[in-house]
Design a protein around this motif. Structure first.
Motif, PDB file in Angstrom:
ATOM      1  N   GLU A   1       9.282  -4.602  10.209  1.00 25.09           N
ATOM      2  CA  GLU A   1       8.017  -5.131   9.692  1.00 25.09           C
ATOM      3  C   GLU A   1       7.145  -4.058   9.052  1.00 25.09           C
ATOM      4  N   ALA A   2       6.855  -2.981   9.796  1.00 21.41           N
ATOM      5  CA  ALA A   2       5.911  -1.982   9.287  1.00 21.41           C
ATOM      6  C   ALA A   2       6.479  -1.187   8.127  1.00 21.41           C
ATOM      7  N   THR A   3       7.782  -0.906   8.172  1.00 22.94           N
ATOM      8  CA  THR A   3       8.356   0.000   7.177  1.00 22.94           C
ATOM      9  C   THR A   3       9.021  -0.742   6.023  1.00 22.94           C
ATOM     10  N   ILE A   4       9.822  -1.751   6.318  1.00 18.79           N
ATOM     11  CA  ILE A   4      10.555  -2.446   5.254  1.00 18.79           C
ATOM     12  C   ILE A   4       9.741  -3.600   4.669  1.00 18.79           C
ATOM     13  N   ALA A   5       9.314  -4.532   5.522  1.00 12.48           N
ATOM     14  CA  ALA A   5       8.667  -5.747   5.012  1.00 12.48           C
ATOM     15  C   ALA A   5       7.354  -5.443   4.299  1.00 12.48           C
ATOM     16  N   LEU A   6       6.478  -4.684   4.940  1.00 12.26           N
ATOM     17  CA  LEU A   6       5.180  -4.434   4.319  1.00 12.26           C
ATOM     18  C   LEU A   6       5.307  -3.591   3.052  1.00 12.26           C
ATOM     19  N   THR A   7       6.318  -2.743   2.987  1.00 13.69           N
ATOM     20  CA  THR A   7       6.544  -1.993   1.747  1.00 13.69           C
ATOM     21  C   THR A   7       6.941  -2.944   0.624  1.00 13.69           C
ATOM     22  N   GLY A   8       7.894  -3.826   0.900  1.00 17.68           N
ATOM     23  CA  GLY A   8       8.304  -4.789  -0.114  1.00 17.68           C
ATOM     24  C   GLY A   8       7.169  -5.695  -0.541  1.00 17.68           C
ATOM     25  N   GLN A   9       6.385  -6.147   0.432  1.00 17.80           N
ATOM     26  CA  GLN A   9       5.248  -7.012   0.124  1.00 17.80           C
ATOM     27  C   GLN A   9       4.220  -6.277  -0.722  1.00 17.80           C
ATOM     28  N   ARG A  10       3.979  -5.041  -0.380  1.00 12.93           N
ATOM     29  CA  ARG A  10       2.957  -4.280  -1.098  1.00 12.93           C
ATOM     30  C   ARG A  10       3.310  -4.155  -2.572  1.00 12.93           C
ATOM     31  N   PHE A  11       4.544  -3.784  -2.875  1.00 13.90           N
ATOM     32  CA  PHE A  11       4.903  -3.554  -4.271  1.00 13.90           C
ATOM     33  C   PHE A  11       5.061  -4.865  -5.040  1.00 13.90           C
ATOM     34  N   GLU A  12       5.563  -5.905  -4.405  1.00  6.79           N
ATOM     35  CA  GLU A  12       5.692  -7.173  -5.123  1.00  6.79           C
ATOM     36  C   GLU A  12       4.323  -7.786  -5.409  1.00  6.79           C
ATOM     37  N   LEU A  13       3.434  -7.766  -4.433  1.00  6.12           N
ATOM     38  CA  LEU A  13       2.110  -8.348  -4.640  1.00  6.12           C
ATOM     39  C   LEU A  13       1.286  -7.537  -5.639  1.00  6.12           C
TER      40      LEU A  13
ATOM     41  N   VAL B   1      -5.356  -5.739   2.926  1.00  5.53           N
ATOM     42  CA  VAL B   1      -4.698  -6.259   4.124  1.00  5.53           C
ATOM     43  C   VAL B   1      -4.124  -5.105   4.945  1.00  5.53           C
ATOM     44  N   LEU B   2      -3.467  -4.172   4.272  1.00  7.39           N
ATOM     45  CA  LEU B   2      -2.854  -3.046   4.973  1.00  7.39           C
ATOM     46  C   LEU B   2      -3.899  -2.147   5.629  1.00  7.39           C
ATOM     47  N   SER B   3      -5.097  -2.118   5.060  1.00  7.99           N
ATOM     48  CA  SER B   3      -6.138  -1.262   5.636  1.00  7.99           C
ATOM     49  C   SER B   3      -6.539  -1.740   7.025  1.00  7.99           C
ATOM     50  N   PHE B   4      -6.286  -3.033   7.325  1.00  8.04           N
ATOM     51  CA  PHE B   4      -6.556  -3.534   8.675  1.00  8.04           C
ATOM     52  C   PHE B   4      -5.743  -2.758   9.707  1.00  8.04           C
ATOM     53  N   ILE B   5      -4.497  -2.450   9.369  1.00 10.67           N
ATOM     54  CA  ILE B   5      -3.655  -1.693  10.298  1.00 10.67           C
ATOM     55  C   ILE B   5      -4.236  -0.302  10.508  1.00 10.67           C
ATOM     56  N   ASP B   6      -4.665   0.329   9.407  1.00  9.28           N
ATOM     57  CA  ASP B   6      -5.223   1.682   9.516  1.00  9.28           C
ATOM     58  C   ASP B   6      -6.496   1.689  10.354  1.00  9.28           C
ATOM     59  N   ARG B   7      -7.326   0.667  10.177  1.00 10.35           N
ATOM     60  CA  ARG B   7      -8.546   0.601  10.993  1.00 10.35           C
ATOM     61  C   ARG B   7      -8.191   0.382  12.457  1.00 10.35           C
ATOM     62  N   GLY B   8      -7.135  -0.396  12.690  1.00  9.49           N
ATOM     63  CA  GLY B   8      -6.702  -0.635  14.057  1.00  9.49           C
ATOM     64  C   GLY B   8      -6.186   0.620  14.725  1.00  9.49           C
ATOM     65  N   ILE B   9      -5.590   1.509  13.927  1.00  8.09           N
ATOM     66  CA  ILE B   9      -5.109   2.772  14.474  1.00  8.09           C
ATOM     67  C   ILE B   9      -6.282   3.583  15.022  1.00  8.09           C
ATOM     68  N   GLU B  10      -7.405   3.524  14.312  1.00  6.31           N
ATOM     69  CA  GLU B  10      -8.589   4.272  14.741  1.00  6.31           C
ATOM     70  C   GLU B  10      -9.229   3.645  15.976  1.00  6.31           C
ATOM     71  N   LYS B  11      -9.204   2.322  16.038  1.00  2.02           N
ATOM     72  CA  LYS B  11      -9.763   1.608  17.192  1.00  2.02           C
ATOM     73  C   LYS B  11      -8.833   0.445  17.494  1.00  2.02           C
ATOM     74  N   MET B  12      -7.869   0.700  18.360  1.00  3.96           N
ATOM     75  CA  MET B  12      -6.795  -0.259  18.595  1.00  3.96           C
ATOM     76  C   MET B  12      -7.316  -1.551  19.222  1.00  3.96           C
ATOM     77  N   PRO B  13      -7.033  -2.708  18.591  1.00  2.00           N
ATOM     78  CA  PRO B  13      -7.458  -3.979  19.181  1.00  2.00           C
ATOM     79  C   PRO B  13      -6.644  -4.298  20.426  1.00  2.00           C
ATOM     80  N   SER B  14      -7.199  -5.118  21.292  1.00  2.00           N
ATOM     81  CA  SER B  14      -6.450  -5.563  22.467  1.00  2.00           C
ATOM     82  C   SER B  14      -5.461  -6.647  22.041  1.00  2.00           C
ATOM     83  N   TYR B  15      -4.532  -6.970  22.930  1.00  2.00           N
ATOM     84  CA  TYR B  15      -3.574  -8.038  22.621  1.00  2.00           C
ATOM     85  C   TYR B  15      -4.298  -9.365  22.422  1.00  2.00           C
TER      86      TYR B  15
END
Length: 301
Positions: free
Chosen positions: A185-197, A19-33
């Motif tokens: 969201e990017a720093t706190i929430a996704l970190t917590g989600q990553r380690f709990e999941l 799931v997190l890799s979606f963000i990284d791919r978006g960084i390379e090719k940013m999706p539109s709104y």
């Protein structure tokens, strides 16, 4: 990618890192709104479809430490989801374009759904006598945590109030997106989600309702983090001299709040599950720095 439209049951087969890799791919090719909006349409899910029966069985058999660690984490998320739901409307009012307004409107729906997800978990898994959500939220409000309280009860409401008072204040909008989408969201929430999941996956608990629902929550978060990166990237490209220092100032002020929020009242809530506090904080800041590089800034104010 399967995670784009996977059902709740199929989300049990998806790792949070996918799931997190979606963000990284978006960084390379940013999706539109509108790309992000269409992704929201294709990734709908219903809290009512989640089966918490295995989760309830696990809870009844859990150790005292397992219960305390779970409640600590879920308090932060449940209360946080409600807090951001309550403060998001002014961001929609302040949206500088119709496309941004449309996407932020989807986020209001997401945050409300996440709040209901945690309410259902609380009622059906650990149990509560609270008669309604108001009483339940008072009951589960996280224990004193200065970083968390400052973020969710001071800075976020204050920023939302600035936007409500003057929706055309784009500086406040940039500060708000930095706080909301990048810090919370990017720093706190996704970190917590990553380690709990990941901890649940390591324990073979991917068929649990919470795993499936929380993965759906993380997938929702990933869209919004991409949105936040795009907004700030565009602001910096438009006027770096004005907006880069504003973003940096907000981030620097929030750094101790990030570490404070991620710090558990008992280190065993992390160490007993194969991780360390320093590992989690390092992951959070590595993730943050990756987002900042995409925006076009660094933490140096």
């Amino acid at each position: 990618m399967a995670s784009r439209s996977a059902s709740l049951k199929e989300l049990g087969d998806i790792r949070i890192d996918d799931v997190l890799s979606f963000i990284d791919r978006g960084i390379e090719k940013m999706p539109s709104y509108m790309d992000l909006y269409r992704r929201w349409e294709s990734q709908q899910w219903s809290v009512g479809d989640i089966d918490f029966s295995l989760d309830r069985q696990d809870w009844l058999e859990a150790s005292d430490l397992d219960r305390k660690a779970t409640l600590w984490s879920h308090r932060l998320f449940f209360n946080g989801e409600e807090r951001v739901t309550a403060t998001l409307a002014p961001f929609v009012w302040a949206a500088p374009t119709p496309e941004i307004e449309v996407f932020l409107s989807t986020q209001m729906v997401d945050e409300a759904r996440h709040t209901v997800f945690f309410e259902r978990w609380w009622r059906e898994v650990c149990g509560t006598d609270a008669r309604d959500m108001t009483q339940l939220l008072k009951e589960i409000r996280p224990e004193a945590n200065e970083g968390y309280n400052t973020l969710f009860y001071d800075r976020l409401p204050a920023t939302a109030q600035r936007l409500a008072s003057n929706p055309k204040d784009f500086d406040a909008f940039v500060e708000g997106v930095t706080l909301y989408h990048i810090v919370i969201e990017a720093t706190i929430a996704l970190t917590g989600q990553r380690f709990e999941l990941e901890s649940m996956r390591e324990q073979g608990l991917t068929e649990r309702g919470f795993y499936q629902g929380f993965t759906a929550v993380a997938r929702d978060e990933s869209r919004r983090v991409s949105f936040g990166i795009k907004v700030l990237q565009e602001a910096v490209r438009e006027d770096a001299a004005r907006y880069a220092p504003l973003i940096q100032k907000t981030l620097v002020e929030c750094l101790p709040l990030i570490t404070g929020t991620l710090d558990p009242p008992d280190p065993r809530y992390i160490t007993e599950y194969g991780h360390t506090e320093s590992e989690i904080v390092q992951f959070a800041f590595d993730s943050l720095n990756k987002k900042l590089r995409a925006i076009g800034i660094n933490l140096a104010a």
